[in-house]
Every structure is written in C-alpha cells, then in structure tokens.
Design a protein around this motif. Structure first.
Motif, PDB file in Angstrom:
ATOM      1  N   THR A  92      -3.122  -5.383  -5.798  1.00 11.81           N
ATOM      2  CA  THR A  92      -1.821  -5.454  -6.469  1.00 11.81           C
ATOM      3  C   THR A  92      -1.673  -4.463  -7.610  1.00 11.81           C
ATOM      4  O   THR A  92      -0.581  -3.940  -7.845  1.00 11.81           O
ATOM      5  CB  THR A  92      -1.588  -6.878  -7.013  1.00 11.81           C
ATOM      6  OG1 THR A  92      -1.955  -7.831  -6.017  1.00 11.81           O
ATOM      7  CG2 THR A  92      -0.134  -7.088  -7.395  1.00 11.81           C
ATOM      8  N   SER A  93      -2.738  -4.185  -8.327  1.00 14.56           N
ATOM      9  CA  SER A  93      -2.636  -3.323  -9.504  1.00 14.56           C
ATOM     10  C   SER A  93      -2.608  -1.837  -9.168  1.00 14.56           C
ATOM     11  O   SER A  93      -2.419  -1.002 -10.040  1.00 14.56           O
ATOM     12  CB  SER A  93      -3.790  -3.604 -10.471  1.00 14.56           C
ATOM     13  OG  SER A  93      -5.039  -3.298  -9.853  1.00 14.56           O
ATOM     14  N   GLY A  94      -2.780  -1.500  -7.900  1.00 16.98           N
ATOM     15  CA  GLY A  94      -2.808  -0.105  -7.487  1.00 16.98           C
ATOM     16  C   GLY A  94      -1.427   0.491  -7.292  1.00 16.98           C
ATOM     17  O   GLY A  94      -0.400  -0.170  -7.467  1.00 16.98           O
ATOM     18  N   LEU A  95      -1.411   1.755  -6.892  1.00 16.71           N
ATOM     19  CA  LEU A  95      -0.166   2.500  -6.746  1.00 16.71           C
ATOM     20  C   LEU A  95       0.782   1.832  -5.755  1.00 16.71           C
ATOM     21  O   LEU A  95       1.936   1.531  -6.076  1.00 16.71           O
ATOM     22  CB  LEU A  95      -0.494   3.932  -6.296  1.00 16.71           C
ATOM     23  CG  LEU A  95       0.643   4.948  -6.314  1.00 16.71           C
ATOM     24  CD1 LEU A  95       1.128   5.191  -7.735  1.00 16.71           C
ATOM     25  CD2 LEU A  95       0.175   6.270  -5.695  1.00 16.71           C
ATOM     26  N   MET A 153       1.575  -2.237  -6.592  1.00 15.14           N
ATOM     27  CA  MET A 153       2.645  -2.559  -7.537  1.00 15.14           C
ATOM     28  C   MET A 153       4.013  -2.433  -6.874  1.00 15.14           C
ATOM     29  O   MET A 153       4.922  -3.235  -7.134  1.00 15.14           O
ATOM     30  CB  MET A 153       2.563  -1.654  -8.759  1.00 15.14           C
ATOM     31  CG  MET A 153       1.384  -1.952  -9.674  1.00 15.14           C
ATOM     32  SD  MET A 153       1.378  -3.647 -10.321  1.00 15.14           S
ATOM     33  CE  MET A 153       2.870  -3.653 -11.302  1.00 15.14           C
ATOM     34  N   GLN A 154       4.166  -1.437  -6.024  1.00 18.42           N
ATOM     35  CA  GLN A 154       5.429  -1.286  -5.302  1.00 18.42           C
ATOM     36  C   GLN A 154       5.632  -2.422  -4.303  1.00 18.42           C
ATOM     37  O   GLN A 154       6.745  -2.917  -4.124  1.00 18.42           O
ATOM     38  CB  GLN A 154       5.454   0.068  -4.578  1.00 18.42           C
ATOM     39  CG  GLN A 154       5.504   1.269  -5.494  1.00 18.42           C
ATOM     40  CD  GLN A 154       6.820   1.380  -6.250  1.00 18.42           C
ATOM     41  OE1 GLN A 154       7.854   0.886  -5.799  1.00 18.42           O
ATOM     42  NE2 GLN A 154       6.785   2.025  -7.402  1.00 18.42           N
ATOM     43  N   LEU A 155       4.552  -2.838  -3.666  1.00 18.61           N
ATOM     44  CA  LEU A 155       4.628  -3.976  -2.744  1.00 18.61           C
ATOM     45  C   LEU A 155       5.048  -5.238  -3.487  1.00 18.61           C
ATOM     46  O   LEU A 155       5.898  -6.004  -3.009  1.00 18.61           O
ATOM     47  CB  LEU A 155       3.271  -4.212  -2.073  1.00 18.61           C
ATOM     48  CG  LEU A 155       2.984  -3.443  -0.794  1.00 18.61           C
ATOM     49  CD1 LEU A 155       1.501  -3.558  -0.422  1.00 18.61           C
ATOM     50  CD2 LEU A 155       3.862  -3.940   0.352  1.00 18.61           C
ATOM     51  N   LEU A 156       4.441  -5.466  -4.643  1.00 20.93           N
ATOM     52  CA  LEU A 156       4.785  -6.654  -5.421  1.00 20.93           C
ATOM     53  C   LEU A 156       6.272  -6.645  -5.777  1.00 20.93           C
ATOM     54  O   LEU A 156       6.958  -7.673  -5.652  1.00 20.93           O
ATOM     55  CB  LEU A 156       3.936  -6.708  -6.693  1.00 20.93           C
ATOM     56  CG  LEU A 156       4.169  -7.908  -7.609  1.00 20.93           C
ATOM     57  CD1 LEU A 156       3.905  -9.218  -6.880  1.00 20.93           C
ATOM     58  CD2 LEU A 156       3.296  -7.802  -8.861  1.00 20.93           C
ATOM     59  N   GLU A 166      -5.854 -10.804 -13.551  1.00 19.42           N
ATOM     60  CA  GLU A 166      -4.423 -11.064 -13.424  1.00 19.42           C
ATOM     61  C   GLU A 166      -3.614  -9.968 -14.109  1.00 19.42           C
ATOM     62  O   GLU A 166      -4.068  -9.342 -15.063  1.00 19.42           O
ATOM     63  CB  GLU A 166      -4.080 -12.425 -14.030  1.00 19.42           C
ATOM     64  CG  GLU A 166      -4.708 -13.596 -13.292  1.00 19.42           C
ATOM     65  CD  GLU A 166      -4.261 -14.929 -13.852  1.00 19.42           C
ATOM     66  OE1 GLU A 166      -3.340 -14.941 -14.701  1.00 19.42           O
ATOM     67  OE2 GLU A 166      -4.820 -15.964 -13.447  1.00 19.42           O
ATOM     68  N   LEU A 167      -2.412  -9.766 -13.593  1.00 17.58           N
ATOM     69  CA  LEU A 167      -1.487  -8.829 -14.207  1.00 17.58           C
ATOM     70  C   LEU A 167      -0.707  -9.528 -15.316  1.00 17.58           C
ATOM     71  O   LEU A 167      -0.517 -10.751 -15.282  1.00 17.58           O
ATOM     72  CB  LEU A 167      -0.505  -8.299 -13.166  1.00 17.58           C
ATOM     73  CG  LEU A 167      -1.093  -7.601 -11.937  1.00 17.58           C
ATOM     74  CD1 LEU A 167       0.018  -7.282 -10.949  1.00 17.58           C
ATOM     75  CD2 LEU A 167      -1.835  -6.339 -12.332  1.00 17.58           C
ATOM     76  N   PHE A 193      -0.745  -8.471   2.839  1.00 19.78           N
ATOM     77  CA  PHE A 193      -0.578  -7.045   2.572  1.00 19.78           C
ATOM     78  C   PHE A 193      -1.783  -6.580   1.758  1.00 19.78           C
ATOM     79  O   PHE A 193      -2.019  -7.093   0.658  1.00 19.78           O
ATOM     80  CB  PHE A 193       0.702  -6.792   1.784  1.00 19.78           C
ATOM     81  CG  PHE A 193       1.955  -7.258   2.494  1.00 19.78           C
ATOM     82  CD1 PHE A 193       2.687  -6.385   3.279  1.00 19.78           C
ATOM     83  CD2 PHE A 193       2.385  -8.570   2.368  1.00 19.78           C
ATOM     84  CE1 PHE A 193       3.833  -6.811   3.940  1.00 19.78           C
ATOM     85  CE2 PHE A 193       3.527  -9.011   3.022  1.00 19.78           C
ATOM     86  CZ  PHE A 193       4.258  -8.127   3.813  1.00 19.78           C
ATOM     87  N   CYS A 194      -2.523  -5.631   2.287  1.00 23.99           N
ATOM     88  CA  CYS A 194      -3.726  -5.152   1.622  1.00 23.99           C
ATOM     89  C   CYS A 194      -3.622  -3.657   1.347  1.00 23.99           C
ATOM     90  O   CYS A 194      -3.566  -2.850   2.270  1.00 23.99           O
ATOM     91  CB  CYS A 194      -4.956  -5.443   2.486  1.00 23.99           C
ATOM     92  SG  CYS A 194      -6.504  -4.866   1.760  1.00 23.99           S
ATOM     93  N   SER A 195      -3.578  -3.311   0.072  1.00 22.56           N
ATOM     94  CA  SER A 195      -3.572  -1.899  -0.322  1.00 22.56           C
ATOM     95  C   SER A 195      -4.795  -1.601  -1.179  1.00 22.56           C
ATOM     96  O   SER A 195      -4.786  -0.702  -2.018  1.00 22.56           O
ATOM     97  CB  SER A 195      -2.288  -1.561  -1.092  1.00 22.56           C
ATOM     98  OG  SER A 195      -2.176  -2.361  -2.258  1.00 22.56           O
ATOM     99  N   LEU A 196      -5.837  -2.364  -0.941  1.00 19.93           N
ATOM    100  CA  LEU A 196      -7.068  -2.236  -1.712  1.00 19.93           C
ATOM    101  C   LEU A 196      -7.765  -0.925  -1.381  1.00 19.93           C
ATOM    102  O   LEU A 196      -7.887  -0.547  -0.219  1.00 19.93           O
ATOM    103  CB  LEU A 196      -7.991  -3.414  -1.373  1.00 19.93           C
ATOM    104  CG  LEU A 196      -9.163  -3.703  -2.279  1.00 19.93           C
ATOM    105  CD1 LEU A 196      -8.671  -4.155  -3.647  1.00 19.93           C
ATOM    106  CD2 LEU A 196     -10.036  -4.780  -1.657  1.00 19.93           C
ATOM    107  N   GLY A 197      -8.204  -0.230  -2.399  1.00 17.58           N
ATOM    108  CA  GLY A 197      -8.913   1.014  -2.162  1.00 17.58           C
ATOM    109  C   GLY A 197      -9.281   1.704  -3.457  1.00 17.58           C
ATOM    110  O   GLY A 197      -8.695   1.457  -4.509  1.00 17.58           O
TER     111      GLY A 197
END
Length: 240
Positions: free
Chosen positions: A9-12, A15-18, A37-38, A90-94
């Motif tokens: 969630t905290s990535g590029l 954050m857009q997905l959230l 947490e954010l 939704f996984c944007s982990l990297g």
C-alpha cells in the motif's frame, strides 16, 4: 459484500490503488496489510500490520476484532466467517536489490512474500488476485530481477485463483518517496515516447494508469477467468 485486500500500500502503485478503491462504491471495505500502518483514516479502510512472511499464521477475524472497538465491523466479520463475500486482492509489493540489500532479501520480498500473501488470501476465500509484475518477467531469464518476477508469476499460477491478473508495466512514472538514479535517467530518456504516443508496450506508464487498470479488471467479473497477462499498452488502452 465486496472486499479488497491490498498489499504494498505504501508504494507508488499501492497508494494509487488505495485511492481508487476507497472512492469506488463497488468495494465495501479495503483491508490493507503491511509491516506498518499509514497515517490515514477512512470509514472503509482497515489497516492490519505484522510479518507478511508469516501471514499464514494471521487470524483475520481476531485482528479485525482488535481494530473494531466500536463494533462497526460486525457485518464484515460475519461475512468473512460465512464466506458470503467477494474478496479481491491487489498486490503491488516490490523493492529493488539495492534497497533490499542483497539478492536473497530481494527475492524474499518480491517472491516469497508475494506468494505467502497470495496463499493466505486463497485460504480465507479470496477469488481474484491482481499482481503487479514487470516488463520482461520470465522465470528462465538470465536477468535476476526478471527471473524472480517470473518465478513469482509461476507460483501464483499454481494457486488456481478464479482470476489471476498479471500486470506488467514498463517504466513507472509518479512521485516516488525515494530517489532511484537509474530510473530517473531512464525516465528522462524515455518520457518523450509518452508525449509522442508511440511504442505503447515499452514507453513509460503512470502509476495511476496501472492502478485504474487493475481495479477495472477486478470488477469485470465474469468477463475473464483463469490467468490473464496485461501489458503496458493494454493498461494504457483501458485508462484512456
């Protein structure tokens, strides 16, 4: 009830997905999982933190109860327990090898952690999984980064989700929190391709375009089943 589980969630792109998920009326709750947490509050957002490599040990119901001091999430808990809900992940982990510190730590995040999350999502009734991979991902690649991304894709395919969307963006444009010299150079060299609107599959793509394409694909229930690979050109077509 429709629930989105979001990692990275905290990535590029995360954050857009959230942002996309919070404003989309199709989703009743967004459960963000991560190491921290954010600084963000929203009625639809539930943030859970812990060791993602050990996510299989998490008890989702108990963790939600701990967050639900006012009893607002009783309906969510009952729906999860009964299985009477649609769960999209939704996984944007990297990360990068440089930021991770070694190839082993990079693989631990970009492959082991991704597969641990996906397995856990499947175990709690997850139906769909949308994953941000990379252009050139190939488990047989001689490039370590692409090889790890390809191996993660192969592992996800073995989990047999009703729908697995593998998103392979090219160079990402957006406001990163950290400076990446190589990406900055590549952006300067390749951004004219965006202005000229040529070579869609290799020209840079904006973070919000990837996020919008992922949400759109997840909501197209019934239109796609099995494994679908979505390249940068297709993402741009979906969001223009």
């Amino acid at each position: 009830m429709r629930i989105a589980i979001l990692s990275g969630t905290s990535g590029l792109i995360g954050m857009q997905l959230l942002h996309q998920l919070l404003k989309n009326p199709s989703y009743d709750y967004i459960i963000s999982i991560g190491r921290r947490e954010l600084a963000l509050k929203h009625a639809k957002l539930i943030q859970l933190k812990g060791d993602l490599l050990k996510v299989s040990d998490w008890n989702l119901g108990e963790m939600i109860v701990e967050k639900d001091l006012g009893g607002e999430h009783q309906d969510l808990r009952s729906k999860l327990e009964s299985g009477d809900c649609q769960i999209d992940s939704f996984c944007s982990l990297g990360t990068t090898i440089g930021k991770a510190g070694s190839k082993e730590k990079f693989k631990s995040i970009d492959q082991d952690m991704v597969l641990a999350i996906a397995s856990w999502v499947k175990s709690i009734g997850g139906n769909q999984f949308c994953y941000v991979s990379a252009l050139g991902a190939d488990s047989n690649s001689g490039v370590f980064y692409n090889q790890v991304k390809g191996q993660a894709e192969d592992g996800l395919k073995d989990l047999n989700f009703d729908y697995l969307g593998i998103f392979r963006p090219s160079l990402l444009l957006g406001e990163r929190k950290e400076f990446r010299f190589g990406e900055q150079v590549a952006t300067v060299l390749m951004k004219p391709l965006v202005w000229l609107k040529v070579l869609k599959n290799i020209r840079p793509i904006y973070d919000y375009q990837v996020a919008k394409a992922m949400v759109q694909k997840a909501l197209d229930t019934g239109k796609a089943k099995g494994v679908e690979i979505i390249n940068s050109g297709q993402m741009q077509d979906l969001t223009t």
